[in-house]
Scaffold this motif. Structure first.
Motif, PDB file in Angstrom:
ATOM      1  N   UNK A   1      16.663  46.213  24.111  1.00 52.08           N
ATOM      2  CA  UNK A   1      17.545  47.263  24.505  1.00 52.08           C
ATOM      3  C   UNK A   1      17.946  47.165  25.812  1.00 52.08           C
ATOM      4  N   UNK A   2      17.027  46.821  26.855  1.00 54.35           N
ATOM      5  CA  UNK A   2      17.165  46.637  28.248  1.00 54.35           C
ATOM      6  C   UNK A   2      18.274  45.780  28.742  1.00 54.35           C
ATOM      7  N   UNK A   3      18.553  44.860  27.812  1.00 57.82           N
ATOM      8  CA  UNK A   3      19.871  44.025  28.043  1.00 57.82           C
ATOM      9  C   UNK A   3      21.195  44.703  28.064  1.00 57.82           C
ATOM     10  N   UNK A   4      21.375  45.790  27.467  1.00 59.08           N
ATOM     11  CA  UNK A   4      22.512  46.485  27.561  1.00 59.08           C
ATOM     12  C   UNK A   4      23.165  46.615  29.102  1.00 59.08           C
ATOM     13  N   UNK A   5      24.235  46.051  29.127  1.00 61.17           N
ATOM     14  CA  UNK A   5      24.941  45.905  30.417  1.00 61.17           C
ATOM     15  C   UNK A   5      26.301  45.413  30.194  1.00 61.17           C
ATOM     16  N   UNK A   6      26.767  45.174  31.420  1.00 60.79           N
ATOM     17  CA  UNK A   6      28.239  44.158  31.571  1.00 60.79           C
ATOM     18  C   UNK A   6      27.942  42.723  32.031  1.00 60.79           C
TER      19      UNK A   6
ATOM     20  N   UNK B   1      28.338  44.264  20.023  1.00 61.97           N
ATOM     21  CA  UNK B   1      27.201  45.246  19.857  1.00 61.97           C
ATOM     22  C   UNK B   1      26.249  44.646  18.737  1.00 61.97           C
ATOM     23  N   UNK B   2      24.665  44.655  19.127  1.00 59.43           N
ATOM     24  CA  UNK B   2      23.949  43.965  18.606  1.00 59.43           C
ATOM     25  C   UNK B   2      22.627  44.788  18.286  1.00 59.43           C
ATOM     26  N   UNK B   3      21.694  44.634  17.495  1.00 58.60           N
ATOM     27  CA  UNK B   3      20.466  45.095  17.522  1.00 58.60           C
ATOM     28  C   UNK B   3      19.383  44.408  17.924  1.00 58.60           C
TER      29      UNK B   3
ATOM     30  N   UNK C   1      22.932  46.975  23.157  1.00 58.04           N
ATOM     31  CA  UNK C   1      21.962  46.781  22.127  1.00 58.04           C
ATOM     32  C   UNK C   1      21.133  47.814  21.674  1.00 58.04           C
ATOM     33  N   UNK C   2      21.357  48.079  20.260  1.00 59.36           N
ATOM     34  CA  UNK C   2      20.629  49.289  19.562  1.00 59.36           C
ATOM     35  C   UNK C   2      19.163  49.028  19.448  1.00 59.36           C
ATOM     36  N   UNK C   3      18.233  50.096  19.540  1.00 61.80           N
ATOM     37  CA  UNK C   3      17.020  49.715  19.100  1.00 61.80           C
ATOM     38  C   UNK C   3      16.570  50.039  17.958  1.00 61.80           C
TER      39      UNK C   3
END
Lengths: 112, 113
Positions: B83-88, B12-14, B111-113
């Motif tokens: 944020x758009x890198x949120x994925x598996x 989990x990242x910002x 990824x949190x915005x």
């Protein structure tokens, strides 16, 4: 240029039944591979077809069989379905001389 | 048998944070290595690949990976996530016969915005 297509998108079957999944490779590709992706896991290789022959097989029982047609499309058949066969089934196509595999959207199979 | 290990199950990242996802493979010979990404509701897509040559490979969307043969590693990096890198994310090695990909279990990146 159409990518890899798979049908159906979703499927629900009962234990003991048989299922057939279909795959059309990316235009120009001659090799099709099938993978099983259980929930929370990475894809696992089932087998690969080239020139209408099974070229290599992963660690899956004989209940899993396949076929490749002259137009390079492919089918995956699973007999005597078990609850544990519930998974996303992915088809990937490639060109024999190339290493890159292109994946389809998958067929979600649920066995009840 | 060849295998691939991905050490991080869920990261989990910002936004704007740097990313490094670990990947180790078991085979000591010549290897072809891959990173694939699966965005929510989409199919697996190739991010980057290593066959030979420069051990630092660059892929799409600002991702890069470094092949370190002595460590049997192929870690994925991105200097600043969006944020758009949120994925598996899946690391994979090609088997010795060149017919199949052996995947790790994947890392979920949120990824949190």
């Amino acid at each position: 240029d159409a990518g890899v297509t798979q049908s159906p998108t979703h499927l629900i079957k009962t234990r003991g039944q048989q299922v057939t999944l279909r795959c059309s490779p990316k235009s120009g590709h001659d090799t099709v591979s099938w993978y099983q992706q259980a929930l929370g896991q990475g894809p696992q290789f089932i087998f690969q077809y080239y020139e209408e022959e099974e070229r290599q097989r992963g660690n899956f029982p004989d209940r899993f069989s396949g076929h490749q047609f002259p137009n390079y499309s492919s089918e995956l058949n699973v007999n005597a379905l078990l609850l544990g066969d519930s998974a996303l089934y992915l088809c990937a196509s490639s060109l024999q001389a190339d290493y890159e595999q292109y994946f389809g959207p998958g067929t979600r199979l649920t066995v009840t | 048998a060849q295998s691939v290990s991905q050490h991080n199950h869920h990261v989990i990242l910002s936004e704007a944070a740097s990313l490094e996802l670990g990947c180790n493979y078991s085979y000591g010979g010549t290897v072809n290595l891959f990173w694939y990404v699966q965005y929510p509701g989409q199919h697996l897509q190739l991010l980057l690949k290593y066959f030979s040559g420069d051990p630092l490979v660059k892929g799409i969307k600002g991702f890069e990976a470094e092949f370190i043969k002595s460590k049997f590693s192929f870690n994925l990096r991105k200097p600043s996530v969006q944020w758009s890198d949120t994925a598996e994310y899946f690391c994979a090695v090609e088997n010795q016969a060149g017919t199949a990909l052996i995947f790790g279990k994947g890392t979920t990146l949120s990824v949190s915005s």
